[in-house]
Scaffold this active site. Sequence first.
Site, short mmCIF file in Angstrom:
data_model
loop_
_atom_site.label_atom_id
_atom_site.label_comp_id
_atom_site.label_asym_id
_atom_site.label_seq_id
_atom_site.Cartn_x
_atom_site.Cartn_y
_atom_site.Cartn_z
CB CYS A 198 -10.15 24.65 13.69
SG CYS A 198 -11.67 24.06 14.56
CB SER A 216 -1.02 0.09 1.09
OG SER A 216 -0.25 -0.01 2.38
CG ASP A 253 -4.68 -6.06 3.19
OD1 ASP A 253 -3.43 -6.53 3.07
OD2 ASP A 253 -4.72 -4.83 3.02
CD GLU A 255 -7.80 23.06 6.86
OE1 GLU A 255 -8.32 24.46 6.66
OE2 GLU A 255 -7.84 22.55 8.01
CG HIS A 272 -10.92 22.69 9.67
ND1 HIS A 272 -9.58 22.66 10.24
CD2 HIS A 272 -11.70 22.16 10.55
CE1 HIS A 272 -9.49 22.10 11.32
NE2 HIS A 272 -10.81 22.16 11.91
N1 GLN Z 1 -9.94 21.31 19.86
C1 GLN Z 1 -10.76 22.28 19.31
C2 GLN Z 1 -12.23 22.14 19.49
O1 GLN Z 1 -12.72 20.90 19.76
C3 GLN Z 1 -10.54 22.64 17.67
C4 GLN Z 1 -10.66 21.58 17.05
C5 GLN Z 1 -9.98 21.64 15.63
O2 GLN Z 1 -9.02 22.32 15.59
N2 GLN Z 1 -10.61 21.02 14.48
O3 GLN Z 1 -13.29 22.96 19.58
#
Ligand code: GLN
Length: 552
Positions: free
Chosen positions: A393, A19, A154, A526, A524
């Site tokens: 985040c 893999s 596998d 990204e 996020h």
């Molecule tokens: N730990 C933080 C929360 O739960 C941020 C989570 C993250 O960065 N994805 O809110």
Amino acid sequence: MAKAKESHKYIFVIGGVMSGVGKGIAASSMALLLQEKGYAANLVKVDPYLNVDAGTMNPTEHGEVFVLSSGLETDQDMGNYERFLNRDLGASDYMTSGMVYQSVIAAERALKYGGKCVEAIPHVRDEILRRFTAAADESGSRVSVVEIGGTVGDFQNALFIEAARVLKMQQPDDVVFVMVSYLPVPGTLGEMKTKPTQNAVRQLNSYGVQPDFLIARANHPIDDKRKEKIAIACSVRADHVISAPDIESIYEVPCNFEKDKFADMLVKALNLPNGKKVALTAWKKFVRMATKEGLPEVNIAIVGKYFTTGDFILSDAYLSVIEALKFSAAVLGVKPRIHWLNARDFEKEKGTTALASYDGIIVPGGFGETGIEGKIAAIEYARTKKIPYFGLCYGMQLMVIEYARHVAGLAGAHTTEINSKTPHPVVAIMEAQKEKLVHEDYGGSMRLGAYPANLKKGTLAYEAYKKPLVSERHRHRYEISPDYTERLTASGLVFSGTSPSGVLMEIAELPRDTHPFMLGTQFHPELQARPLAPHPLFTAFLKAAIAKKGNS
Ligand code: GLN
């Protein structure tokens, strides 16, 4: 027996020898080529492990957890799929053995099997077939490219291969098998060896499956002599052995496949009309910029904690962040040079001065206490030294905590994730989440998936997106506490993005007259950055980093 949808086309991608040789990229490239030929394609990832989703796995071991718009927490391959296809995939496009078994067991408990003994064959196999069909229906595609995780042989992927075999039996003209195999060039011999691949094909044959194509992953292009050897030994036509040598950028793979006219052959094997000529115009333009030599470099520090297994795995844990930087860099004509900095190093005295040489700093998503004060120290450095900062985040929550402590006069401010007794819980658990933690209901229970946010005019965020309403993907349990937003705003922090109700803070930033670019997102960004659709916030951050580089 569940009968799969008539005439829908399937390509099953199965790994041989080992893999980690780029099965996901091969699958993504095939789907992109089919799309270019005018056939709507969806990509399905089958993960044979028993986790119900990827959300409970440690990123140092399994790479990044990729969140779909639906909120499903999946394998990082789903991120590659979306980036290649330039569209969202649905919740049905991902399945694990855990999910499949959970459905079968729930049906058994609900007496849905009419008193029968419930068995792997037919019941589990049929649930897998039902899911293949559901994915095709949900996406409305013409062709599904299904990647079966792991390698042939596998134990845990055997039932998925068996389901694919049955599908081929039901729809002989509609199913194509592609093996992605590895051909080693042992240093002592200096010659490419085909024997492991021959054995892998025999192993697949033992399931009753014959590959139609073989993708030859190796350091070098495979030569005609070895294509012939594989053809004779494995009953795969020599022109169906596709050369896939190591290359600089994964985004070149579809272009390389085209050199072997792979798309035309795939469409023919699926018994579909030839369709459009593959142009890949926009894609090739992106690849040219992304691989161009001699572009000016921008040095970006990523301050993180997932370091334990070395740099290679670390970068897997933040895969989408790296890719998002590449896409924005390609439009701006620069080369991003990423530096991995361990947050714990900044907990030592004078640790942060090491940050002076970077053009921009990112604190990405994360959980827990490790390195947290180091991240806060790095954020303070970015704020006071006016280095462009982008918080993702956790990186946004910690940016707000740093501001609360050092500017808003809220000494000891913290997140209740780390310190439940903090005098100033500026980041606190969401009300709906409390109950879940009491019941140890951890799986798939965070605030997950796409939610809308309203943007405030005249802010960095608005200027980047150029629109008042956006939708972004989330994965978190904690939030900026509504009890503190007023005090933070009064001391100069700007919440430039909020949930439509105004209760949840989605983006925090500093006004341009105090800092060139200091911005954090509760979501996020990204996860939605794509080669042909770079993310506006990553582009804005990189622009600020380029400007900083120019000034220093
Ligand atoms: N730990 C933080 C929360 O739960 C941020 C989570 C993250 O960065 N994805 O809110």
